[in-house]
Design an enzyme around this catalytic site. Structure first.
Site, PDB file in Angstrom:
ATOM      1  N   ASP A  34      32.637  48.823  44.646  1.00  0.00           N
ATOM      2  CA  ASP A  34      32.909  47.997  45.825  1.00  0.00           C
ATOM      3  C   ASP A  34      34.163  48.551  46.505  1.00  0.00           C
ATOM      4  O   ASP A  34      35.263  48.004  46.380  1.00  0.00           O
ATOM      5  CB  ASP A  34      33.063  46.523  45.457  1.00  0.00           C
ATOM      6  N   ASN A  80      31.441  37.424  41.977  1.00  0.00           N
ATOM      7  CA  ASN A  80      32.890  37.424  41.750  1.00  0.00           C
ATOM      8  C   ASN A  80      33.684  37.182  43.032  1.00  0.00           C
ATOM      9  O   ASN A  80      34.875  36.910  42.977  1.00  0.00           O
ATOM     10  CB  ASN A  80      33.322  38.745  41.114  1.00  0.00           C
ATOM     11  N   ASN A 138      40.420  48.523  45.397  1.00  0.00           N
ATOM     12  CA  ASN A 138      39.548  49.630  44.950  1.00  0.00           C
ATOM     13  C   ASN A 138      39.590  50.746  45.976  1.00  0.00           C
ATOM     14  O   ASN A 138      38.831  50.705  46.952  1.00  0.00           O
ATOM     15  CB  ASN A 138      38.081  49.175  44.854  1.00  0.00           C
ATOM     16  N   HIS A 196      45.486  43.494  39.885  1.00  0.00           N
ATOM     17  CA  HIS A 196      44.732  42.935  41.020  1.00  0.00           C
ATOM     18  C   HIS A 196      44.223  41.532  40.727  1.00  0.00           C
ATOM     19  O   HIS A 196      43.502  40.944  41.513  1.00  0.00           O
ATOM     20  CB  HIS A 196      43.560  43.833  41.390  1.00  0.00           C
ATOM     21  N   ALA A 245      43.817  38.455  37.135  1.00  0.00           N
ATOM     22  CA  ALA A 245      44.046  38.183  35.719  1.00  0.00           C
ATOM     23  C   ALA A 245      43.243  39.166  34.872  1.00  0.00           C
ATOM     24  O   ALA A 245      43.658  39.571  33.789  1.00  0.00           O
ATOM     25  CB  ALA A 245      43.623  36.758  35.391  1.00  0.00           C
TER      26      ALA A 245
HETATM   27  P1  5GP Z   1      37.350  41.658  40.663  1.00  0.00           P
HETATM   28  O1  5GP Z   1      37.655  42.197  41.999  1.00  0.00           O
HETATM   29  O2  5GP Z   1      37.702  42.638  39.584  1.00  0.00           O
HETATM   30  O3  5GP Z   1      35.971  41.099  40.517  1.00  0.00           O
HETATM   31  O4  5GP Z   1      38.246  40.358  40.458  1.00  0.00           O
HETATM   32  C1  5GP Z   1      39.538  40.180  40.925  1.00  0.00           C
HETATM   33  C2  5GP Z   1      40.253  39.072  40.193  1.00  0.00           C
HETATM   34  O5  5GP Z   1      40.043  37.829  40.857  1.00  0.00           O
HETATM   35  C3  5GP Z   1      39.826  38.776  38.770  1.00  0.00           C
HETATM   36  O6  5GP Z   1      40.448  39.644  37.860  1.00  0.00           O
HETATM   37  C4  5GP Z   1      40.284  37.337  38.555  1.00  0.00           C
HETATM   38  O7  5GP Z   1      41.578  37.282  37.991  1.00  0.00           O
HETATM   39  C5  5GP Z   1      40.355  36.759  39.964  1.00  0.00           C
HETATM   40  N1  5GP Z   1      39.367  35.703  40.202  1.00  0.00           N
HETATM   41  C6  5GP Z   1      38.039  35.715  39.892  1.00  0.00           C
HETATM   42  N2  5GP Z   1      37.438  34.587  40.329  1.00  0.00           N
HETATM   43  C7  5GP Z   1      38.401  33.849  40.944  1.00  0.00           C
HETATM   44  C8  5GP Z   1      38.398  32.591  41.636  1.00  0.00           C
HETATM   45  O8  5GP Z   1      37.382  31.918  41.781  1.00  0.00           O
HETATM   46  N3  5GP Z   1      39.582  32.162  42.141  1.00  0.00           N
HETATM   47  C9  5GP Z   1      40.742  32.882  42.028  1.00  0.00           C
HETATM   48  N4  5GP Z   1      41.859  32.395  42.561  1.00  0.00           N
HETATM   49  N5  5GP Z   1      40.768  34.060  41.377  1.00  0.00           N
HETATM   50  C10 5GP Z   1      39.617  34.557  40.854  1.00  0.00           C
HETATM   51 MN    MN Z   2      34.267  43.289  45.104  1.00  0.00          MN
HETATM   52 MN    MN Z   3      37.395  42.706  43.926  1.00  0.00          MN
END
Ligand code: 5GP
Ligand code: MN
Ligand code: MN
Length: 387
Positions: free
Chosen positions: A72, A147, A258, A313, A315
């Site tokens: 992505d 996500n 990314n 980026h 948790a």
């Molecule tokens: P990624 O881009 O790797 O899918 O996710 C980015 C980050 O967003 C994750 O590592 C997680 O910490 C955070 N995240 C995922 N879902 C939620 C959400 O619904 N609300 C918030 N505030 N953070 C999220």
């Molecule tokens: Mn994405």
């Molecule tokens: Mn992302």
């Protein structure tokens, strides 16, 4: 920083103390790439990815690696502070409903192509981008799958914020896939010394293919930013339509997690790949989200060269999607959110892949990067929409 691994060709610097299994193996592979520069940096949110951990930074000499950017391309976060100091729960639900009508979620897209001026301008020839351009005009301003999220939050001073997580939709996915495949086949022809099993095939930046990838990837980074900006516009409108108060909005904080960029580090021009990592130069504002059941952080970069001026980026995942669906307890996850009064997005077992319990403890992740960022604000979730 928590520890350094020195057993590979270059050091691996880690901002966590429990990197294990496949993610550790991937970090070791990175540290043995012949073109990796100085050291590999692993952020506290790191977990296994495709070829390279999500939450890691690779500085490369003259080579760009599609799998070190991620599928992505340009995915990132926007956060906007509003002038509202409170919002009633019923009103909040109306706002969510209005956002759901205005922003296509999941794999949905607009019926009509969006105006040309919402798209980043095309400059020069961009093979995959041009193929996808018309379809992308129906995808700009759409959230995408699982996500990705839109969240309404409250800051420490009680101000209402909203946050958007989205990327480059199908156009970035196509560019990533095309150039990874190309890198794999050219690596064979060039007899690259990087084992195919590492899934880290690269393209020389001075080759035609490398140049093309870099330009198309950069377009997708711009597209992803324009996508978030279009979503934010619709969220602002939903708030204006549904809340009976005059609202003003601050300038967005927007950051990608990314991408690859050419930067100067340790006295050398390198291609920095941030895969699930964001830039944190001195004074730069950034966003480190937690999960739908925990705090998110607004931060200011400290420009630490040890992380190639980067930070985490998010948790980061504690569990894979399937593992979360299988192992997390639906009632427990729901109660945990309802006890906090969060209007959440956990309806059935499938949604457990995005539950708070699937992510690492954000407070610990923030504590592990005190040498990378300062906290400016803590944003507590009020309501969330998932892709
Ligand atoms: P990624 O881009 O790797 O899918 O996710 C980015 C980050 O967003 C994750 O590592 C997680 O910490 C955070 N995240 C995922 N879902 C939620 C959400 O619904 N609300 C918030 N505030 N953070 C999220
Ligand atoms: Mn994405
Ligand atoms: Mn992302």
């Amino acid at each position: 920083m928590k520890q350094t691994i020195t057993s590979e060709a270059i050091p691996i610097k880690l901002w966590l103390d429990d990197l294990a299994g496949e993610a550790l193996k991937q970090a070791r592979n990175l540290a043995n790439l012949p073109f990796a520069v100085h050291h590999i940096a692993v952020m506290p949110d790191a977990h296994v990815g495709y070829g390279m951990p999500i939450g890691a930074i690779l500085a490369a000499d003259g080579i760009v690696v599609p799998n070190a950017v991620g599928v992505d391309i340009g995915c990132g976060m926007s956060a906007i502070k509003t002038s509202l100091s409170s919002i009633e729960i019923e009103n909040l639900k109306q706002v969510l409903q209005s956002i759901r009508t205005a922003v296509p979620l999941g794999f949905k897209h607009h019926r009509q192509p969006q105006p040309l001026d919402t798209m980043p301008p095309l400059e020069g020839s961009l093979t995959i981008v041009e193929q996808e351009y018309e379809a992308a005009r129906t995808q700009i301003g759409t959230l995408g799958g699982g996500n990705h999220f839109i969240e309404i939050q409250r800051g420490r001073d009680r101000a209402i914020w909203f946050m958007v997580h989205s990327g480059s939709r199908n156009i970035g996915f196509r560019v990533a896939g095309h150039y990874n495949k190309l890198a794999v086949s050219l690596s064979k022809r060039w007899q690259s010394t990087v084992p195919a099993s590492w899934q880290l095939a690269g393209l020389p930046l001075d080759s035609k293919e490398g140049q093309n990838y870099f330009r198309e990837m950069s377009y997708c980074v711009d597209f992803a930013r324009a996508n978030r900006s279009a979503i934010c516009r619709r969220v602002r409108q939903a708030l204006l339509d549904e809340v009976s108060a005059a609202i003003t909005f601050a300038e967005p904080v927007d950051i990608a997690h990314n991408y690859a960029a050419i930067e100067q580090h340790f006295g050398k021009r390198v291609i920095v790949h941030r895969k699930g990592a964001t830039r944190a130069t001195t004074g730069e504002k950034g966003i480190i989200p937690g999960s739908q059941g925990s705090n998110s952080y607004l931060v200011r970069g400290m420009g630490n060269p040890e992380s190639f001026t980067s930070c985490s980026h998010g948790a980061g995942r504690k569990m894979g999607r399937k593992q979360a669906q299988k192992n997390l307890d639906l009632d427990h996850e729901r109660r945990r959110l309802e006890a906090q009064g969060i209007v959440h997005a956990i309806r059935g077992r499938r949604d457990l892949e995005e539950a708070a319990g699937a992510y690492k403890d954000i407070e610990r992740v923030i504590a592990n990067q005190q040498d990378l960022v300062e906290v400016i604000d803590i944003l507590t979730p009020l309501a969330v929409i998932k892709g």
